[in-house]
Each structure stands twice: as structure tokens, then as C-alpha cells.
Scaffold this motif. Sequence first.
Motif, PDB file in Angstrom:
ATOM      1  N   TYR A 172     -49.078 -22.855-107.756  1.00 17.97           N
ATOM      2  CA  TYR A 172     -50.254 -21.661-108.107  1.00 17.97           C
ATOM      3  C   TYR A 172     -50.360 -20.474-106.980  1.00 17.97           C
ATOM      4  CZ  TYR A 172     -53.778 -23.104-104.974  1.00 17.97           C
ATOM      5  OH  TYR A 172     -54.489 -23.735-103.827  1.00 17.97           O
ATOM      6  N   THR A 173     -50.562 -19.388-107.747  1.00 19.81           N
ATOM      7  CA  THR A 173     -51.105 -18.403-106.519  1.00 19.81           C
ATOM      8  C   THR A 173     -52.186 -17.662-107.282  1.00 19.81           C
ATOM      9  OG1 THR A 173     -48.554 -18.113-106.007  1.00 19.81           O
ATOM     10  CG2 THR A 173     -50.048 -16.204-105.694  1.00 19.81           C
ATOM     11  N   GLY A 174     -53.438 -17.357-106.529  1.00 18.10           N
ATOM     12  CA  GLY A 174     -54.388 -16.782-106.947  1.00 18.10           C
ATOM     13  C   GLY A 174     -54.636 -15.432-106.409  1.00 18.10           C
ATOM     14  N   TYR A 175     -55.065 -14.520-107.435  1.00 18.27           N
ATOM     15  CA  TYR A 175     -55.183 -13.117-106.916  1.00 18.27           C
ATOM     16  C   TYR A 175     -56.699 -12.708-107.456  1.00 18.27           C
ATOM     17  CZ  TYR A 175     -50.137 -13.153-107.654  1.00 18.27           C
ATOM     18  OH  TYR A 175     -48.859 -13.573-107.546  1.00 18.27           O
ATOM     19  N   ASN A 176     -57.143 -11.578-106.674  1.00 18.30           N
ATOM     20  CA  ASN A 176     -58.319 -10.948-107.113  1.00 18.30           C
ATOM     21  C   ASN A 176     -58.104  -9.640-107.993  1.00 18.30           C
ATOM     22  OD1 ASN A 176     -57.766  -8.871-105.422  1.00 18.30           O
ATOM     23  ND2 ASN A 176     -59.278  -9.599-103.952  1.00 18.30           N
ATOM     24  N   GLU A 177     -59.262  -9.095-108.526  1.00 13.88           N
ATOM     25  CA  GLU A 177     -58.843  -8.031-109.483  1.00 13.88           C
ATOM     26  C   GLU A 177     -57.992  -6.895-108.774  1.00 13.88           C
ATOM     27  OE1 GLU A 177     -62.548  -6.505-110.774  1.00 13.88           O
ATOM     28  OE2 GLU A 177     -63.322  -8.580-111.485  1.00 13.88           O
ATOM     29  N   SER A 178     -58.130  -6.652-107.552  1.00 14.78           N
ATOM     30  CA  SER A 178     -57.231  -5.679-106.718  1.00 14.78           C
ATOM     31  C   SER A 178     -55.702  -6.224-106.599  1.00 14.78           C
ATOM     32  CB  SER A 178     -57.918  -5.370-105.623  1.00 14.78           C
ATOM     33  OG  SER A 178     -59.075  -4.432-105.620  1.00 14.78           O
ATOM     34  N   GLY A 179     -55.617  -7.578-107.054  1.00 10.93           N
ATOM     35  CA  GLY A 179     -54.262  -7.969-106.795  1.00 10.93           C
ATOM     36  C   GLY A 179     -53.879  -8.534-105.407  1.00 10.93           C
ATOM     37  N   SER A 180     -55.034  -8.573-104.773  1.00 12.66           N
ATOM     38  CA  SER A 180     -54.667  -9.296-103.166  1.00 12.66           C
ATOM     39  C   SER A 180     -54.652 -10.948-103.413  1.00 12.66           C
ATOM     40  CB  SER A 180     -55.783  -9.068-102.545  1.00 12.66           C
ATOM     41  OG  SER A 180     -56.118  -7.706-102.067  1.00 12.66           O
ATOM     42  N   VAL A 181     -53.690 -11.553-102.642  1.00 11.56           N
ATOM     43  CA  VAL A 181     -53.566 -13.055-102.954  1.00 11.56           C
ATOM     44  C   VAL A 181     -54.635 -13.689-102.158  1.00 11.56           C
ATOM     45  CG1 VAL A 181     -51.991 -14.856-102.123  1.00 11.56           C
ATOM     46  CG2 VAL A 181     -51.023 -13.067-102.808  1.00 11.56           C
ATOM     47  N   ILE A 182     -55.434 -14.495-102.667  1.00 14.60           N
ATOM     48  CA  ILE A 182     -56.469 -15.167-101.910  1.00 14.60           C
ATOM     49  C   ILE A 182     -56.204 -16.529-101.727  1.00 14.60           C
ATOM     50  CG2 ILE A 182     -58.196 -13.674-103.076  1.00 14.60           C
ATOM     51  CD1 ILE A 182     -58.693 -15.777-105.313  1.00 14.60           C
ATOM     52  N   VAL A 243     -57.316 -14.391-110.962  1.00 13.08           N
ATOM     53  CA  VAL A 243     -56.153 -14.306-111.855  1.00 13.08           C
ATOM     54  C   VAL A 243     -55.413 -15.478-110.965  1.00 13.08           C
ATOM     55  CG1 VAL A 243     -54.231 -13.289-112.722  1.00 13.08           C
ATOM     56  CG2 VAL A 243     -56.350 -11.994-112.409  1.00 13.08           C
ATOM     57  N   PHE A 244     -54.671 -16.287-111.729  1.00 16.74           N
ATOM     58  CA  PHE A 244     -53.957 -17.585-111.173  1.00 16.74           C
ATOM     59  C   PHE A 244     -52.586 -17.565-112.153  1.00 16.74           C
ATOM     60  CE2 PHE A 244     -58.261 -18.651-110.305  1.00 16.74           C
ATOM     61  CZ  PHE A 244     -58.257 -19.013-108.897  1.00 16.74           C
TER      62      PHE A 244
END
Length: 268
Positions: A172-182, A243-244
Motif C-alpha cells: 500500500y501507499t497512502g497519500y493526503n489530499e495534496s498528494g504527499s506520501v504519508i 487516499v490509499f
Amino acid sequence: MMLSQRTCRAPARPFSSKQSSRSRCTILARAGAGPSEQQLRRTESVAGSLDRRQLLAALAGAGIVSSVLPPSEASAADGASVVGPPEGNAYLLSSTDVAALNSQEKLVLNLNRRIQTQNRVPVDFPGFIREGFDVKVVGEGYQVAPSGLIYKDFEEGTGSLPLDGQEVVFNYTGYNESGSVIDTSFRQGRPAQTRLGVNGMIPGFELGVKTMKPGGKRRIIVPPALGPPVGPSTFFSAKQCEVFDVELLAVRTCTRRQVMMFSDLVCE
């Protein structure tokens, strides 16, 4: 006299199995024993000549009291209302709906897209238009589950859906609304694995994985109501959608193994 209101609520749901309480209360100012008209007129007549401290003392003498009510009583009290869900709402829009947006919303969307481009988001990454706690999600091919979870399948996968108690293995890869990887499992150099039904994952993330088949690839948009806890001790952004991108690699059945006085859980 206007009633003063504000709401308080416990933090969002945690990662661990110990779910935080979702208690909330409404604090309002209301009449106590009911001031007489003569008292109110006297208070209003001197309000213009009193400073703030004296005015508050005069109001206290008029019988104004504050109280804290539980949600059921607060909602029934005259003039008391909860000002929307603290998590906010997420609305899904298609590209055809974008044309109907006003100029301010289009400006916010374009700014969001510009930042996402700088963060090199994946193809077809959704856009976000935030309005206070509420957010509009712009994307094509997404579906909305009854729980409010938004998702899009890139590959369906084969086999059976995972069940509570089984172990799932996934990248998995998680993002915030700005598209930064968290967060991402690729930083660990190996897939993530955890059991379902033990409240060990973000609620919305687990809901999305439960309806995937092995080999499936899905993008999950977790609204704030189904999201992780927020705060300085976490890397998740307050009041944001997460977003994942998930690829479910395997589903394993777990059994308990007993060896003399010791036991462990074996998933294979």
C-alpha cells in the motif's frame, strides 16, 4: 437574548483495538430560574455605561447560567443544535460536475491539482475541493459504499473475500489530499500483513480491504469519519481525506497452535 452554543467531541477513532469514546456534548447558555422583565430592562439600561466585567456580573445577577448537557438532552433543548459532524462530509463529483462549479471552487480545485502535480501523484489521482470541514472529491470511475467509503478498482482479483480472523498480506501507499506520501509499505522493503477484525487498521482502510479479492488492486479514499486519529503524535492531517493505493497479495487462514504450556497463532 441570543443563546451561546458550542460543541465538543472526543478525537477520531484510533488504530488500536481500544476504540476511543465518541462522546460529545453541547454547551449552551440558557435561562436558569427565569429573570423577570424588570431585571432584564435594568440590565439593558446600564449595559451602555458598564465595562465588560461589570456587564458580566450584571448578567449573572439576572439569572443566566451555563450548563453542560449530553447529546440527547442538548438536541432536545430549545435553541440547542449540533453544528454539523466534526469530521465533515465527503461528496463525490465526476468530471462533468466540474463544469457546474462556481469560480471559487474551480480556483481551489486548480490549486489542489497544481500541488498534486508538484508531488508527482499517480495517474487518475482524485482532486479535492475543501470547504471548511466538508470536501468534494473529483474523480472518474469511483464508487461510494453505504459506509461512505469511496473506492475505485483497477484489477478485481480472484478467489474469495477475506474474513474476520484471517490475515491479509498487501502492499500500500497512502497519500493526503495534496498528494504527499504519508506512508507506504515499500519503505519497509516487504508487504504489510495484519489480521482482520481486531481493529488494528484504520476503519475505512479495513472496510476497503475486506471487499477485495487476492490479486486485486484498488484505490481507497477514506473520508474523515472513517479515518485515523489526528494530532501532533500522528502523521495524518486533521480533517482530511486519506487516499490509499492497495494491492492485496494473499489471504491466510489463522489457527492457534498449542505446544505444552505455550500457544501461538499460525497463519498460512
